[in-house]
Design an enzyme around this catalytic site. Structure first.
Site, short mmCIF file in Angstrom:
data_model
loop_
_atom_site.label_atom_id
_atom_site.label_comp_id
_atom_site.label_asym_id
_atom_site.label_seq_id
_atom_site.Cartn_x
_atom_site.Cartn_y
_atom_site.Cartn_z
N LEU A 13 -11.94 43.78 -56.27
CA LEU A 13 -10.61 43.28 -55.49
C LEU A 13 -11.06 42.28 -54.30
CD1 LEU A 13 -7.77 45.25 -57.17
CD2 LEU A 13 -9.31 43.28 -57.93
N SER A 14 -12.57 42.35 -54.14
CA SER A 14 -13.10 41.22 -52.99
C SER A 14 -11.94 42.00 -51.39
CB SER A 14 -13.19 39.86 -53.27
OG SER A 14 -13.53 38.88 -52.78
N ALA A 31 -12.60 48.21 -55.14
CA ALA A 31 -12.73 47.83 -56.80
C ALA A 31 -12.97 47.14 -56.99
CB ALA A 31 -11.10 47.91 -56.34
N GLU A 33 -18.61 34.46 -63.83
CA GLU A 33 -18.32 36.44 -63.22
C GLU A 33 -19.76 35.86 -63.11
OE1 GLU A 33 -17.48 38.15 -61.21
OE2 GLU A 33 -15.87 38.17 -62.74
N HIS A 34 -20.95 35.63 -61.92
CA HIS A 34 -21.86 35.52 -60.97
C HIS A 34 -22.47 34.40 -61.81
CE1 HIS A 34 -23.19 39.89 -60.59
NE2 HIS A 34 -22.27 40.10 -61.50
N SER A 91 -13.60 42.65 -49.34
CA SER A 91 -14.51 42.20 -47.45
C SER A 91 -14.15 40.83 -47.58
CB SER A 91 -15.90 42.62 -48.70
OG SER A 91 -15.67 41.96 -49.19
N ASP A 128 -16.22 35.13 -53.54
CA ASP A 128 -14.45 35.94 -52.99
C ASP A 128 -13.81 34.52 -51.74
OD1 ASP A 128 -15.22 37.42 -55.12
OD2 ASP A 128 -16.52 38.48 -53.72
P1 ADP Z 1 -13.90 44.64 -52.77
O1 ADP Z 1 -14.88 43.34 -51.49
O2 ADP Z 1 -15.34 44.95 -54.11
O3 ADP Z 1 -13.33 45.37 -51.74
P2 ADP Z 1 -16.41 45.49 -50.73
O4 ADP Z 1 -17.94 47.19 -50.71
O5 ADP Z 1 -17.30 44.21 -50.31
O6 ADP Z 1 -15.69 45.79 -51.91
O7 ADP Z 1 -15.90 45.54 -49.67
C1 ADP Z 1 -14.89 47.00 -48.90
C2 ADP Z 1 -15.32 47.19 -47.73
O8 ADP Z 1 -14.41 46.44 -46.70
C3 ADP Z 1 -15.48 48.85 -47.26
O9 ADP Z 1 -16.03 49.70 -47.20
C4 ADP Z 1 -14.74 48.61 -45.81
O10 ADP Z 1 -16.41 48.60 -45.43
C5 ADP Z 1 -14.58 47.00 -45.81
N1 ADP Z 1 -13.10 46.85 -45.48
C6 ADP Z 1 -11.68 46.56 -46.35
N2 ADP Z 1 -10.30 45.98 -45.82
C7 ADP Z 1 -10.92 47.34 -45.12
C8 ADP Z 1 -9.76 47.59 -44.09
N3 ADP Z 1 -8.66 47.41 -44.65
N4 ADP Z 1 -10.18 48.04 -43.21
C9 ADP Z 1 -10.87 48.42 -42.76
N5 ADP Z 1 -12.26 47.93 -43.86
C10 ADP Z 1 -12.36 47.55 -44.54
MG MG Z 2 -16.92 42.79 -51.37
#
Ligand code: ADP
Ligand code: MG
Length: 385
Positions: A128-129, A126, A36-37, A131, A175
């Site tokens: 779990l990526s 969460a 991690e990191h 994004s 990720d």
């Molecule tokens: P993580 O990557 O850990 O889930 P992030 O903050 O990096 O958290 O990314 C979450 C963001 O990605 C959400 O706030 C939203 O903007 C975008 N996102 C993720 N999944 C979706 C989805 N199915 N539809 C629209 N936006 C999404």
């Molecule tokens: Mg993310």
């Protein structure tokens, strides 16, 4: 609960856009077993892809218009002009898919518009990526729609650049590589310096093990500066030590190096160097003794994130300590931190009791119950139809 029968995404696509999608592309979320990191320090990581994925239903458009919708954001269609995309020009969730299209264009690829509907069962925010899964889903969609012929690692770099330069999160490459390149039944050992990858068989079920994912439901915000500050601290430490990256600091040289650093950088460097060591230790343990032997390494990794890197929080710390007390072989927070998810490796017979103990401890604190998943090493990004 009343049973609902939601419109299938392909039908929703037709309703929204007036024609059928050309195809469906999926890219998974991930959990990182250890490392991690380390990815922005040219180090090692060991993620697995989750069964949960972002799916992009898509159709190419000839007029340069990009239309974006998500089943998670009902009623909203964001319409953009591909040629006019620029960092800062798109806000909210649509920035992630738009970022990928902008990055491909910036790299000189001959691409145009598309209609895209995203549908996902990756929990967002969460750790779990979701994004990266979203970015990678759009990247492989465009790779196929516009016949770009890019390899998985190239698409991962496009997705990372999209998140760095357009969304504004200075994340490493883990990720996006995990989402693009992981394989079912394996963990991905990745050297983030040159992206060389080794696939390590990981048959948890066969070993009588379960990898619980406990989403603490504490939302992190990686764009809030804490992550960037940690990254900058690592880069400053490497520069002070005259090294290209902290990955180049050998464990044997750590004590002498720490003596030369200002006090505030000492715990950061200690975490990165020992964490790289834990990835390599995990590889040796897996080869020699199998996955049941990994518990203490995971728990040691958590202690390092809690005490040295300081990216844990009361919720992740409690989930780890209760999981271990309740019989988990080991546990750690996974992902960037400041909330997000904890992984707990348990004997399968103990998994329910561990999940129950953590849930009860959260409720006793007055916190929301964690969401509990079981991580099965799953396939990376792929076209589904
Ligand atoms: P993580 O990557 O850990 O889930 P992030 O903050 O990096 O958290 O990314 C979450 C963001 O990605 C959400 O706030 C939203 O903007 C975008 N996102 C993720 N999944 C979706 C989805 N199915 N539809 C629209 N936006 C999404
Ligand atoms: Mg993310």
């Amino acid at each position: 609960m009343t049973p609902t029968s939601p419109t299938p995404p392909s039908a929703a696509f037709e309703e929204l856009y007036g024609h059928a999608p050309e195809g469906v592309w999926a890219a998974p979320g991930r959990v990182n077993l250890i490392g991690e990191h380390t990815d922005y320090n040219d180090g090692f990581v060991l993620p697995i892809a989750l069964p949960q994925a972002v799916r992009a239903y898509a159709r190419r458009r000839a007029d340069g218009v990009l239309r974006l919708a998500s089943t998670r954001v009902p009623g909203e269609v964001v319409e953009l002009d591909v040629a006019g995309l620029a960092p800062g020009g798109v806000s909210g969730w649509a920035a992630y898919p738009a970022a990928v299209v902008w990055t491909l264009r910036e790299a000189g690829h001959g691409i145009g518009g598309a209609d895209i509907l995203l549908d996902s069962d990756v929990p967002g925010g969460a750790g779990l990526s979701s994004s990266a899964a979203l970015e990678c889903a759009v990247a492989i969609t465009y790779n196929d729609l516009y016949e770009l012929g890019l390899e998985a690692a190239e698409l991962a770099k496009v997705a990372q650049r999209a998140e760095n330069d357009f969304v504004g999160v200075p994340c490493g490459i883990m990720d996006q590589m995990a989402s693009m390149a992981c394989g079912a039944g394996t963990a991905l050992h990745l050297d983030t310096r040159d992206l060389s990858a080794r696939y390590v068989p990981l048959d948890l079920a066969g070993a009588g093990l379960t990898l619980l994912v406990l989403d603490t439901r504490v939302q992190h915000d990686l764009a809030d500066g804490a992550y960037a500050a940690l990254r900058a601290g690592c880069e400053r430490a490497a520069a002070l030590l005259g090294l290209p990256a902290l990955r180049d600091l050998a464990a044997d040289d750590l004590p002498a190096a720490l003596d030369r650093l200002p006090a505030e950088l000492v715990p950061l460097v200690r975490h990165v160097v020992t964490e790289n060591g834990r990835v390599e230790q995990t590889m040796r343990e897996l080869a020699q003794h199998g996955p049941a032997s990994l518990g203490p390494i995971l728990t040691a990794g958590h202690a390092s994130l809690r005490d040295d890197y300081r990216t844990s929080c009361p919720e992740t710390d409690l989930a780890v300590s209760v999981a271990v007390t309740a019989g988990a072989l080991g546990a750690r927070m996974t992902g960037g931190g400041f909330g997000g998810s904890v992984i707990a490796l348990t004997r399968t017979a103990d998994a329910d009791a561990v999940a129950k103990a953590v849930t009860e401890a959260f409720l006793a604190e007055g916190w929301a119950a964690p969401h509990v998943y079981r991580a099965v090493p799953s396939a990376g990004a792929r076209r589904e139809s």
